[in-house]
Design a protein around this motif. Sequence first.
Motif, PDB file in Angstrom:
ATOM      1  N   LEU A   1     113.941 -21.664   9.635  1.00  0.00           N
ATOM      2  CA  LEU A   1     113.556 -20.670   8.641  1.00  0.00           C
ATOM      3  C   LEU A   1     112.043 -20.485   8.571  1.00  0.00           C
ATOM      4  N   ASP A   2     111.278 -21.557   8.800  1.00  0.00           N
ATOM      5  CA  ASP A   2     109.823 -21.446   8.751  1.00  0.00           C
ATOM      6  C   ASP A   2     109.265 -20.538   9.846  1.00  0.00           C
ATOM      7  N   LEU A   3     110.017 -20.374  10.939  1.00  0.00           N
ATOM      8  CA  LEU A   3     109.561 -19.529  12.049  1.00  0.00           C
ATOM      9  C   LEU A   3     110.228 -18.151  12.059  1.00  0.00           C
ATOM     10  N   ASP A   4     111.112 -17.902  11.101  1.00  0.00           N
ATOM     11  CA  ASP A   4     111.882 -16.665  11.118  1.00  0.00           C
ATOM     12  C   ASP A   4     111.137 -15.534  10.419  1.00  0.00           C
ATOM     13  N   THR A   5     110.016 -15.159  11.036  1.00  0.00           N
ATOM     14  CA  THR A   5     109.246 -13.993  10.595  1.00  0.00           C
ATOM     15  C   THR A   5     108.874 -13.216  11.856  1.00  0.00           C
TER      16      THR A   5
ATOM     17  N   ASN B   1     124.059 -20.540  16.461  1.00  0.00           N
ATOM     18  CA  ASN B   1     122.606 -20.600  16.318  1.00  0.00           C
ATOM     19  C   ASN B   1     121.964 -19.245  16.649  1.00  0.00           C
ATOM     20  N   ALA B   2     122.392 -18.637  17.745  1.00  0.00           N
ATOM     21  CA  ALA B   2     121.842 -17.333  18.132  1.00  0.00           C
ATOM     22  C   ALA B   2     122.159 -16.282  17.077  1.00  0.00           C
ATOM     23  N   ILE B   3     123.373 -16.317  16.555  1.00  0.00           N
ATOM     24  CA  ILE B   3     123.759 -15.364  15.511  1.00  0.00           C
ATOM     25  C   ILE B   3     122.902 -15.572  14.265  1.00  0.00           C
ATOM     26  N   ASP B   4     122.627 -16.823  13.925  1.00  0.00           N
ATOM     27  CA  ASP B   4     121.767 -17.090  12.770  1.00  0.00           C
ATOM     28  C   ASP B   4     120.402 -16.425  12.940  1.00  0.00           C
ATOM     29  N   TRP B   5     119.842 -16.506  14.126  1.00  0.00           N
ATOM     30  CA  TRP B   5     118.524 -15.912  14.379  1.00  0.00           C
ATOM     31  C   TRP B   5     118.537 -14.391  14.245  1.00  0.00           C
ATOM     32  N   VAL B   6     119.652 -13.736  14.571  1.00  0.00           N
ATOM     33  CA  VAL B   6     119.662 -12.267  14.530  1.00  0.00           C
ATOM     34  C   VAL B   6     120.304 -11.716  13.257  1.00  0.00           C
ATOM     35  N   SER B   7     120.573 -12.583  12.299  1.00  0.00           N
ATOM     36  CA  SER B   7     121.262 -12.131  11.087  1.00  0.00           C
ATOM     37  C   SER B   7     120.331 -11.917   9.901  1.00  0.00           C
ATOM     38  N   THR B   8     119.036 -12.109  10.086  1.00  0.00           N
ATOM     39  CA  THR B   8     118.125 -12.136   8.947  1.00  0.00           C
ATOM     40  C   THR B   8     117.104 -10.997   8.950  1.00  0.00           C
ATOM     41  N   ASP B   9     116.540 -10.772   7.793  1.00  0.00           N
ATOM     42  CA  ASP B   9     115.376  -9.908   7.623  1.00  0.00           C
ATOM     43  C   ASP B   9     114.707 -10.329   6.317  1.00  0.00           C
ATOM     44  N   TRP B  10     114.006 -11.447   6.379  1.00  0.00           N
ATOM     45  CA  TRP B  10     113.387 -11.990   5.173  1.00  0.00           C
ATOM     46  C   TRP B  10     112.258 -11.104   4.653  1.00  0.00           C
ATOM     47  N   THR B  11     111.655 -10.304   5.530  1.00  0.00           N
ATOM     48  CA  THR B  11     110.564  -9.422   5.107  1.00  0.00           C
ATOM     49  C   THR B  11     111.080  -8.139   4.464  1.00  0.00           C
ATOM     50  N   GLN B  12     112.349  -7.850   4.672  1.00  0.00           N
ATOM     51  CA  GLN B  12     112.977  -6.610   4.221  1.00  0.00           C
ATOM     52  C   GLN B  12     112.243  -5.390   4.753  1.00  0.00           C
ATOM     53  N   GLN B  13     111.699  -5.524   5.962  1.00  0.00           N
ATOM     54  CA  GLN B  13     110.998  -4.418   6.600  1.00  0.00           C
ATOM     55  C   GLN B  13     111.509  -4.127   8.000  1.00  0.00           C
ATOM     56  N   GLU B  14     112.184  -5.098   8.619  1.00  0.00           N
ATOM     57  CA  GLU B  14     112.633  -4.919  10.003  1.00  0.00           C
ATOM     58  C   GLU B  14     114.004  -4.290  10.117  1.00  0.00           C
ATOM     59  N   GLY B  15     114.847  -4.541   9.163  1.00  0.00           N
ATOM     60  CA  GLY B  15     116.249  -4.177   9.267  1.00  0.00           C
ATOM     61  C   GLY B  15     117.045  -5.369   9.784  1.00  0.00           C
TER      62      GLY B  15
END
Length: 191
Positions: free
Chosen positions: A50-54, A92-106
């Motif tokens: 999560l710390d790198l998921d930006t 794990n791969a799905i976890d990486w592509v399931s997020t948008d913590w910035t709410q700007q990428e989609g």
Amino acid sequence: MSEFKILAISGSLRADSHNSALLRAARKHQPAGLDIEIYEGLREIPPYDLDLDTPRDRPAPVADLRRRVTEADGLLIATPEFNYSVPGVLKNAIDWVSTDWTQQEGLPLLRKPVAILGAAPTNFGTVRAQLALRQVFVWTDTDVVVKPEVHLFRSHERFDEHGTLTDETSIGLVRDLLGALKARIEGRAGA
């Protein structure tokens, strides 16, 4: 007729994986109007952090996978079954592509049409793994094609020594699933 881009992901890292062979069979038997690209980078995806998921901090293989999923019109996922569920590398791969913590990428998986199939040497194929994967996609609001279900049980009897799918019933099921995925994408494109 335009072609729809399908990103195909095997949840297995094995060189002689029947699930990877199943994706090659799907590409061989794809209907007109689909262009299936098999993703080869699953081994390079690091554990989810999560710390790198930006957008700025994601590892390059993750950024590449997110881009490919976003650009694809649909996904085709072949999953083996481990411990009654989805292999960790695939989840794990799905976890990486399931997020948008910035709410700007989609969200790359949001309403993305996806078809699931799988092969296993057991008598139940990948029934439980596919069910677990469908549950994950409920949370991500991914548009899962639910029928036909493609569970290649006793998969070692359906492929030849070169990894070519030879079972005509299985080939028919793969074609039907791809047809359903294509119809789902066309329906979304026309909406």
